[in-house]
Design a protein around this motif. Sequence first.
Motif, PDB file in Angstrom:
ATOM      1  N   MET A   1     -81.275 -39.757   5.825  1.00 41.91           N
ATOM      2  CA  MET A   1     -80.090 -40.253   5.136  1.00 41.91           C
ATOM      3  C   MET A   1     -79.649 -39.326   4.008  1.00 41.91           C
ATOM      4  O   MET A   1     -78.512 -39.375   3.574  1.00 41.91           O
ATOM      5  N   ALA A   2     -80.576 -38.504   3.512  1.00 45.17           N
ATOM      6  CA  ALA A   2     -80.239 -37.693   2.342  1.00 45.17           C
ATOM      7  C   ALA A   2     -79.164 -36.677   2.634  1.00 45.17           C
ATOM      8  O   ALA A   2     -78.486 -36.197   1.736  1.00 45.17           O
ATOM      9  N   ASP A   3     -79.005 -36.312   3.916  1.00 47.36           N
ATOM     10  CA  ASP A   3     -78.016 -35.291   4.241  1.00 47.36           C
ATOM     11  C   ASP A   3     -76.645 -35.880   4.507  1.00 47.36           C
ATOM     12  O   ASP A   3     -75.712 -35.172   4.857  1.00 47.36           O
ATOM     13  N   ARG A   4     -76.489 -37.193   4.362  1.00 48.99           N
ATOM     14  CA  ARG A   4     -75.205 -37.830   4.636  1.00 48.99           C
ATOM     15  C   ARG A   4     -74.480 -38.154   3.346  1.00 48.99           C
ATOM     16  O   ARG A   4     -75.087 -38.525   2.337  1.00 48.99           O
TER      17      ARG A   4
ATOM     18  N   ILE B   1     -87.549 -52.268  -7.547  1.00 47.20           N
ATOM     19  CA  ILE B   1     -87.244 -51.838  -6.180  1.00 47.20           C
ATOM     20  C   ILE B   1     -85.748 -51.584  -6.025  1.00 47.20           C
ATOM     21  O   ILE B   1     -85.333 -50.566  -5.456  1.00 47.20           O
ATOM     22  N   LYS B   2     -84.932 -52.518  -6.536  1.00 47.51           N
ATOM     23  CA  LYS B   2     -83.481 -52.327  -6.440  1.00 47.51           C
ATOM     24  C   LYS B   2     -83.056 -51.064  -7.184  1.00 47.51           C
ATOM     25  O   LYS B   2     -82.223 -50.286  -6.693  1.00 47.51           O
TER      26      LYS B   2
ATOM     27  N   ALA C   1     -81.767 -43.751  -5.149  1.00 46.54           N
ATOM     28  CA  ALA C   1     -81.847 -42.999  -3.899  1.00 46.54           C
ATOM     29  C   ALA C   1     -80.461 -42.786  -3.308  1.00 46.54           C
ATOM     30  O   ALA C   1     -80.158 -41.714  -2.761  1.00 46.54           O
ATOM     31  N   ILE C   2     -79.604 -43.808  -3.422  1.00 48.71           N
ATOM     32  CA  ILE C   2     -78.242 -43.682  -2.916  1.00 48.71           C
ATOM     33  C   ILE C   2     -77.431 -42.732  -3.790  1.00 48.71           C
ATOM     34  O   ILE C   2     -76.705 -41.869  -3.301  1.00 48.71           O
TER      35      ILE C   2
ATOM     36  N   THR D   1     -84.822 -38.142  -0.658  1.00 49.84           N
ATOM     37  CA  THR D   1     -85.539 -38.386   0.591  1.00 49.84           C
ATOM     38  C   THR D   1     -86.479 -39.568   0.414  1.00 49.84           C
ATOM     39  O   THR D   1     -86.741 -40.020  -0.713  1.00 49.84           O
ATOM     40  N   PHE D   2     -87.042 -40.029   1.536  1.00 50.89           N
ATOM     41  CA  PHE D   2     -87.991 -41.138   1.444  1.00 50.89           C
ATOM     42  C   PHE D   2     -89.219 -40.742   0.643  1.00 50.89           C
ATOM     43  O   PHE D   2     -89.737 -41.537  -0.149  1.00 50.89           O
TER      44      PHE D   2
END
Length: 444
Positions: A1-4, A51-52, A58-59, A64-65
């Motif tokens: 997802m990091a590349d999007r 967590i939120k 991250a967004i 990355t994870f």
Amino acid sequence: MADRLIPRQALEYIKNKKLRPAFSYKDVWNEEHATAFTVAKAMQLDVLSDIKGAVKKAIENGTTFEQFKRALKPTLMRKGWWGKKEMSDPLTGESITAQLGSDRRLKTIYSTNLRSAYQKGQYDRTMESDLHPYLMYRIGASIHHREQHVRWNNLIRPKDDPIWNSIFPPNGYGCKCYTVAVTEARKQKYERDGVPAYDPGARKTVRVPVQTESPKPNYRNFFNERKGTLERIPQGITPGFNWNQGQTGRTIPVLQECIKKAQNEMPEAVDSVIRTLQNSTIYRNHLSGFVDQAYKNKAAGMVNNKNTTPVGFLDKKLTDFLKAEGIDAGGRNIIVLEQRLVTGDKYLVRHAKAGNAPTKQDWKNLMDYLADADVYWDNRKKKSLLFLKKLSETKYLKISVDVEATERFLHLPKFDTMYYLDIAEESEKGIEEYRKIMNLKRIR
């Protein structure tokens, strides 16, 4: 997802969610995820907030994870939310050995939230674009795909097709499926030449045919014992994922589809479905936020003439009456309210001067008023349903709904006016008007 690219709407989607502790994933169900951020067994608000916050970062940062896990895992371990732990189910009182944090759970939290947020942003951008009338379903980069998801691969349908209410991805934990916005020209090219796809066997890119007809879904029944609800879920959809997070903030199409399904599959229970929707905290909170935003916009001098929200429903008695009057409201039984009416001069100036203007709280209570009021048929000037809500022995609220209104492309009954009637006073808006209403035909 990091590349999007993560659009602004995706970040807002996560940021606007309220913390909702839950013992089971079944406690926060389907559309409730639109407003609630939850992780099963995360019962402490500080843990859930951590967590939120990590998901939001991250967004924002496209991490990355591994980066996500490295930042969050020590915090959760320090607060005791890691590994297995004895917990008591607050619903049943049963004691179980619960899995709290783990590398695998963090991976699920990360991927599910980021993919849902990305698809929310993708849906919003597509719906706002006049150049992209279609969506195309694509399977992701998984080695093993769910059979039904493969069946939907390369399906191109109009972006407002109800099929997206059932199969809009992600459709389960670990699902990497996504959608692509498609122009009319691109759709025609794909129909003619096929869609580019990598063939691992041939080790090259080939073109595969598109689908333009929706496959007929096969359904299965799923009972959520914690909610007491029985649902028909399409095969291939993990329970809890059978809703379109893209339509968050697009409540009218969601409600239309919900009532339409009830009318088609269990017409005898439509009124029960409507009562459930009327009592839903999701839609009540949405209306409250809609009213608050109207006042904020007014203060900022930015009244939104296009913003519309559902405020009530026409039950079977009302739709049957309208049908006898030559008005088919069977598929048009959602009452909508335009934001401009909430803070327009009609109420802030004219009715305020007359002393019969509704309050801010009245607007927030509108769903309750419409559900509880007596209803009369008023066709003196235009065809309207007149809702008369009794507040005390001498005070009523008069609410008028235009049943033949064309609200943009929705063609739904539209809220027209609301003000107080005080029958203790002889006035145009008091006892005289009340007497006129009593001479109208009462429907409910």
